[in-house]
Scaffold this motif. Structure first.
Motif, PDB file in Angstrom:
ATOM      1  N   MET A 100       0.844  -1.193   0.000  1.00 40.72           N
ATOM      2  CA  MET A 100       0.000   0.000   0.000  1.00 40.72           C
ATOM      3  C   MET A 100       0.886   1.252   0.000  1.00 40.72           C
ATOM      4  SD  MET A 100      -3.208  -0.818   0.067  1.00 40.72           S
ATOM      5  CE  MET A 100      -3.250  -2.438  -0.681  1.00 40.72           C
ATOM      6  N   LYS A 150      -1.573   4.675   3.507  1.00 41.88           N
ATOM      7  CA  LYS A 150      -2.882   4.302   2.975  1.00 41.88           C
ATOM      8  C   LYS A 150      -3.242   2.887   3.428  1.00 41.88           C
ATOM      9  CE  LYS A 150      -3.641   7.602  -0.388  1.00 41.88           C
ATOM     10  NZ  LYS A 150      -2.636   8.590   0.092  1.00 41.88           N
ATOM     11  N   THR A 151      -4.434   2.720   3.966  1.00 38.09           N
ATOM     12  CA  THR A 151      -4.895   1.386   4.337  1.00 38.09           C
ATOM     13  C   THR A 151      -5.559   0.769   3.101  1.00 38.09           C
ATOM     14  OG1 THR A 151      -7.090   2.158   4.911  1.00 38.09           O
ATOM     15  CG2 THR A 151      -5.429   2.205   6.661  1.00 38.09           C
ATOM     16  N   THR A 210      -8.774   2.467   2.177  1.00 36.87           N
ATOM     17  CA  THR A 210      -8.635   3.749   1.469  1.00 36.87           C
ATOM     18  C   THR A 210      -8.331   3.510  -0.002  1.00 36.87           C
ATOM     19  OG1 THR A 210      -7.498   4.403   3.482  1.00 36.87           O
ATOM     20  CG2 THR A 210      -7.573   6.020   1.691  1.00 36.87           C
ATOM     21  N   VAL A 211      -7.437   2.554  -0.256  1.00 38.16           N
ATOM     22  CA  VAL A 211      -7.058   2.305  -1.648  1.00 38.16           C
ATOM     23  C   VAL A 211      -8.265   1.816  -2.456  1.00 38.16           C
ATOM     24  CG1 VAL A 211      -5.534   1.029  -3.173  1.00 38.16           C
ATOM     25  CG2 VAL A 211      -4.668   1.890  -1.016  1.00 38.16           C
ATOM     26  N   LEU A 267     -10.197   4.634  -3.466  1.00 39.72           N
ATOM     27  CA  LEU A 267      -9.559   5.399  -4.550  1.00 39.72           C
ATOM     28  C   LEU A 267      -9.875   4.813  -5.934  1.00 39.72           C
ATOM     29  CD1 LEU A 267      -6.039   6.236  -3.061  1.00 39.72           C
ATOM     30  CD2 LEU A 267      -8.006   7.759  -3.359  1.00 39.72           C
ATOM     31  N   CYS A 301     -12.126   6.955  -7.819  1.00 37.50           N
ATOM     32  CA  CYS A 301     -11.711   8.339  -7.990  1.00 37.50           C
ATOM     33  C   CYS A 301     -11.640   8.686  -9.489  1.00 37.50           C
ATOM     34  CB  CYS A 301     -10.341   8.469  -7.315  1.00 37.50           C
ATOM     35  SG  CYS A 301      -9.317   9.780  -7.888  1.00 37.50           S
ATOM     36  N   ALA A 313      -3.596   3.188  -7.667  1.00 36.72           N
ATOM     37  CA  ALA A 313      -4.470   2.394  -6.802  1.00 36.72           C
ATOM     38  C   ALA A 313      -4.538   0.937  -7.292  1.00 36.72           C
ATOM     39  CB  ALA A 313      -5.860   3.014  -6.751  1.00 36.72           C
TER      40      ALA A 313
END
Ligand SMILES: *[C@@H]1O[C@H](CO)[C@@H](O)[C@H](O)[C@H]1NC(C)=O
Ligand SMILES: *[C@@H]1O[C@H](CO)[C@@H](O)[C@H](O)[C@H]1NC(C)=O
Ligand SMILES: *[C@@H]1O[C@H](CO)[C@@H](O)[C@H](O)[C@H]1NC(C)=O
Length: 373
Positions: free
Chosen positions: A1, A5-6, A9-10, A13, A16, A25
């Motif tokens: 990661m 960033k956990t 979170t990824v 993303l 995004c 990501a």
């Protein structure tokens, strides 16, 4: 990661809109998934699958490629396979098998499909979405992993009759034969296993012969470095041997003599029994029986009746039955003491062997007084 960033979170993303973030990501998901099944399952729980299945069709080449790498690695896990079956992802994957895509995309797209294609519903989906033509094309990919994955998918598909016919109609036999020359034993094995399945069809066997399939198999059978492949190669030969045209091809190339040698290869029962099956196939026409008799096949068969392996003995009895259609063969079997050898097999506990031995005796004695005595 990425630092700080956990996984959760990824995964967020992945939705995004910024392309450079998406590239990173997907890459991070791939790296994380590669570390083990636990990580793959946790990504599944975090909802990574749906966005990845979208991203494999993204206009940006790099995003597509990285999304495929992530998806391909994840798809090797059983839980994820089940989840993928519920998402209609197969058409998008097939769409990316075209030759203008990157080899890396081919590699991971075929990895996904190889994993999914063991499932019946997925197989149907692959066929219905015209997966076979691009997969046949990928058999000639410069990348051995792409070759292997595509072959694995095709092997799974040809377990069904319709796909066996389609593979032949779409010109799949020549590239399949080409793979017999691969430097990778796993590819050679898979190619032979696929040929074993597709040569159960007569038209496919004709194409096999026209494309020098027998010559290619004889090259394998004559090379002791390939002894691991011999049992499978012989099964393909047996499938294609029933017509007399094929036998002429085999006989002209010295293949009949080679088959007899194989039959007597000691301590390799699977090879022996497949070679005997080849002989039984050959013996189905009267012209061929005459040829086999001239080559003293009876002597070889009588020897095999005393081999320890039960499948060899059973196959041999079946070959004896068929050779008994040739009158001179019946006398040869008697002269070689073949009859007491078959009688002895009636005592065996194997029902299949008993049945084959009974049949052989019935045929050997039919219309032959001396044999009956
Ligand atoms: C295909 O060949 C394999 C051996 O490689 C065999 O086990 C399987 O039963 C065959 N399938 C069909 C449908 O003939
Ligand atoms: C049956 O055949 C098997 C395999 O050749 C052999 O091991 C066994 O001893 C035979 N049984 C009898 C009763 O002849
Ligand atoms: C062998 O026996 C089977 C069944 O009894 C019969 O159909 C076949 O014609 C026989 N073959 C010979 C050579 O007698």
């Amino acid at each position: 990661m990425p630092i700080g960033k956990t996984p959760a979170t990824v995964v967020l993303l992945l939705s995004c809109p910024e392309e450079d973030i998406l590239v990173k990501a997907c890459e991070a998901i791939h790296t994380f998934a590669e570390k083990g099944d636990e990580n793959k399952v946790s990504l599944l729980g975090l909802g990574a699958l749906e966005p990845l299945c979208q991203l494999i069709t993204h206009n940006n080449k790099l995003i597509r490629r990285n999304a495929f790498m992530a998806l391909g690695i994840m798809a090797t896990n059983g839980d994820i396979k089940s989840a993928l079956k519920k998402i209609d992802v197969i058409p998008s994957i097939i769409d990316k098998l075209s030759l203008e895509e990157d080899i890396v995309v081919h590699d991971f797209a075929t990895l996904c499909l190889a994993s999914l294609s063991v499932d019946f519903a997925c197989k149907v989906k692959i066929s219905d979405n015209n997966g076979l033509p691009p997969l046949i094309q990928l058999l000639s990919s410069p990348d051995p992993d792409v070759k292997k994955n595509s072959l694995e998918i095709i092997f799974n598909l040809v377990q069904d009759h319709q796909s066996r016919l389609a593979l032949h109609e779409l010109g799949g036999i020549p590239p399949l034969l080409e793979l017999l020359k691969s430097d990778f034993p796993v590819i050679q094995h898979l190619a032979l296993k696929t040929l074993q399945n597709v040569t159960t069809d007569t038209d496919t066997c004709n194409t096999f012969r026209e494309e020098q399939g027998f010559e290619k198999l004889m090259d394998i059978l004559s090379n002791m470095d390939f002894h691991d492949l011999h049992a499978e190669a012989l099964q393909v030969v047996a499938n294609c041997l029933s017509d007399s045209k094929s036998l002429q091809v085999i006989h002209k190339g010295g293949g009949l003599t080679r088959l007899m040698e194989f039959v007597l290869t000691p301590n390799l029962p699977e090879i022996q029994s497949n070679a005997v099956k080849c002989i039984a196939r050959v013996a189905q026409s009267s012209e061929n029986r005459k040829l086999l008799h001239e080559q003293n096949v009876e002597k070889v068969l009588v020897e095999l009746l005393s081999v320890a392996d039960i499948s060899v003995k059973t196959a041999t009895c079946q070959a004896v039955s068929i050779m008994s259609f040739h009158l001179a063969s019946k006398d040869s079997f008697r002269d070689l003491n073949g009859i007491p050898a078959v009688v002895q097999l009636l005592n065996n506990e194997s029902l299949k062997l008993k049945e084959a031995a009974t049949q052989a005796l019935s045929n050997l004695t039919h219309g032959n007084q001396l044999n009956a005595l």
